[in-house]
Motif scaffolding. Sequence first.
Motif, mmCIF file in Angstrom:
data_model
loop_
_atom_site.group_PDB
_atom_site.id
_atom_site.type_symbol
_atom_site.label_atom_id
_atom_site.label_comp_id
_atom_site.label_asym_id
_atom_site.label_seq_id
_atom_site.Cartn_x
_atom_site.Cartn_y
_atom_site.Cartn_z
ATOM 1 N N GLN A 9 -1.415 10.167 -14.907
ATOM 2 C CA GLN A 9 -2.744 10.165 -14.294
ATOM 3 C C GLN A 9 -3.448 8.839 -14.541
ATOM 4 N N ALA A 10 -3.158 8.208 -15.679
ATOM 5 C CA ALA A 10 -3.798 6.915 -15.967
ATOM 6 C C ALA A 10 -3.430 5.880 -14.908
ATOM 7 N N ILE A 11 -2.154 5.861 -14.501
ATOM 8 C CA ILE A 11 -1.736 4.923 -13.457
ATOM 9 C C ILE A 11 -2.399 5.291 -12.133
ATOM 10 N N LYS A 12 -2.433 6.575 -11.833
ATOM 11 C CA LYS A 12 -3.065 7.002 -10.574
ATOM 12 C C LYS A 12 -4.544 6.630 -10.543
ATOM 13 N N ASP A 13 -5.216 6.733 -11.685
ATOM 14 C CA ASP A 13 -6.633 6.353 -11.743
ATOM 15 C C ASP A 13 -6.805 4.857 -11.491
ATOM 16 N N ARG A 14 -5.901 4.056 -12.059
ATOM 17 C CA ARG A 14 -5.969 2.602 -11.833
ATOM 18 C C ARG A 14 -5.760 2.273 -10.366
ATOM 19 N N ILE A 15 -4.823 2.963 -9.737
ATOM 20 C CA ILE A 15 -4.575 2.725 -8.307
ATOM 21 C C ILE A 15 -5.810 3.090 -7.487
ATOM 22 N N THR A 56 0.815 -1.218 0.000
ATOM 23 C CA THR A 56 0.000 0.000 0.000
ATOM 24 C C THR A 56 0.848 1.266 0.000
ATOM 25 N N SER A 57 1.898 1.313 0.810
ATOM 26 C CA SER A 57 2.715 2.521 0.876
ATOM 27 C C SER A 57 3.404 2.805 -0.455
ATOM 28 N N VAL A 58 3.753 1.759 -1.197
ATOM 29 C CA VAL A 58 4.376 1.949 -2.512
ATOM 30 C C VAL A 58 3.343 2.516 -3.494
ATOM 31 N N LEU A 59 2.127 2.004 -3.433
ATOM 32 C CA LEU A 59 1.066 2.551 -4.278
ATOM 33 C C LEU A 59 0.818 4.027 -3.958
ATOM 34 N N GLU A 60 0.807 4.342 -2.681
ATOM 35 C CA GLU A 60 0.571 5.731 -2.285
ATOM 36 C C GLU A 60 1.714 6.642 -2.739
ATOM 37 N N SER A 61 2.933 6.109 -2.749
ATOM 38 C CA SER A 61 4.056 6.919 -3.234
ATOM 39 C C SER A 61 3.915 7.219 -4.719
ATOM 40 N N LEU A 62 3.355 6.262 -5.476
ATOM 41 C CA LEU A 62 3.104 6.508 -6.899
ATOM 42 C C LEU A 62 2.030 7.573 -7.076
ATOM 43 N N GLN A 63 1.004 7.507 -6.241
ATOM 44 C CA GLN A 63 -0.059 8.515 -6.337
ATOM 45 C C GLN A 63 0.449 9.925 -6.036
ATOM 46 N N ASP A 64 1.454 10.012 -5.166
ATOM 47 C CA ASP A 64 1.978 11.322 -4.775
ATOM 48 C C ASP A 64 3.059 11.845 -5.711
#
Length: 451
Positions: free
Chosen positions: A386-392, A372-380
């Motif tokens: 934005q496409a990756i952030k939307d998938r997350i 989860t923390s790795v996903l959140e780092s990608l979002q930040d």
Amino acid sequence: MSHVGNDAIGRLHRLSRSARLPVAIAGVAALSLMAACSGGDADPPAAEDVPSEGPIAITWYGSDARNAAVQQVVDNWSAENPDVQIETQPTTFDSYWDRVSVQAAADNIACVAAMQSRYQARYEDRGNLLPLDGLIEDGTIDVSGIPEAVLESHRAADGHIYVIPYGIWFEGATLNAPRLAEFGQTAPDPSGSWADYVDWAIEAQPSMPEGTWAIADRGDQITQFQAYALGEGETLFGDGEVGFSEETLTTWFDLWTRAVEGGAAPPPDVNAEYAGVPTTQSLMAVGSVLVSSTGDNNISDVQIALDQNGLGTVSIVASPTDGVPQVVGANGWAISANCQNVAASADFISSFINTPENALILETQTGLPPVTSVLESLQDDPDVSQAIKDRIALYFDLLDQGATVDIWPDGAQALVTQIATSYQEVAFGQTSSQAAAADFIAQANAALSGF
């Protein structure tokens, strides 16, 4: 340090593995099963029990670009661990499983071997992989950042975890909302079922120009049928047989023949022409259909093709399960039972999933990171698309709704082509939907029973 012998590992696999534990009870049941296995050499090894000398081989699958990204992560880990000799064995997805099958027969699977949720059961069940519970419990493999539902989905019927997810993907409905708007249509309600989508498509089709269809024909897609079956309160797999009724599959075939006969989906000959083409050449990618489905990791490829011809923007929503939590898939790492440097292999796996820099290198080509923390780092990260952030964001929503990883039983892979064949026979008028459903179920049950 003592080595974990294959005889000891083999004893761990003698429990029946015909079905996965339901996630809700997996944790409690696993403790009971592990207690039953406990004692002597049958305990899953901890860090102090495993061999820690010698080279390691790492094998995985993917496209050239994906394999190059994984190789870079391997190289970075190697630079931090110069005393470990590494051999890498990347290849394509299709050839990978043939190679692993041969290696398994010869008891020489690479120390670190990529697995996938639709294939891993065979190697877990046959004693080819090391149970990782001990290495998880003592923190050698740090899984603390992986959501419990995702990790527990990987727990096998014998109570052990053999595979650590490194990339999550999910199927969803894909929508070209801008093009729909051009023709005066709004996207279908994503909270419904595929039946609702087809009803919407038949109503919307009269506003489409010639050669454009409101919806792709999904009748031959096993994963989309799975979404439909979930909405009907059924499952794809039962205990050694399919988990759905003949009536449900018959209704599924009828649903899509209705879409075709209503002109809302391409006719069978067009579908046959596009069967098996790359994602960038699919009917959705060339703008000929405006609603379809695919894996979330294919969205970028579809958008690239649409951009080349100015044909709109694709977005992905949850799979049409009629409100029932959907399932997701996972790529994962396993350690082979024959590995002679388990310590280094475990360290590689733990580093692979927990290092944020690895996620930037991989760019979700291997799936969304499980931590989860790795996903959140990608979002930040402002440099992440934005496409990756939307998938997350959608993935987090799916987890909140109760999504789990779908581990297919051994023998289930044949269902992918079998349902395509069965549906095509219906679509071309060669048999009835009921007869095709009955034949498919008979073949599927034979495959799932091991005969």
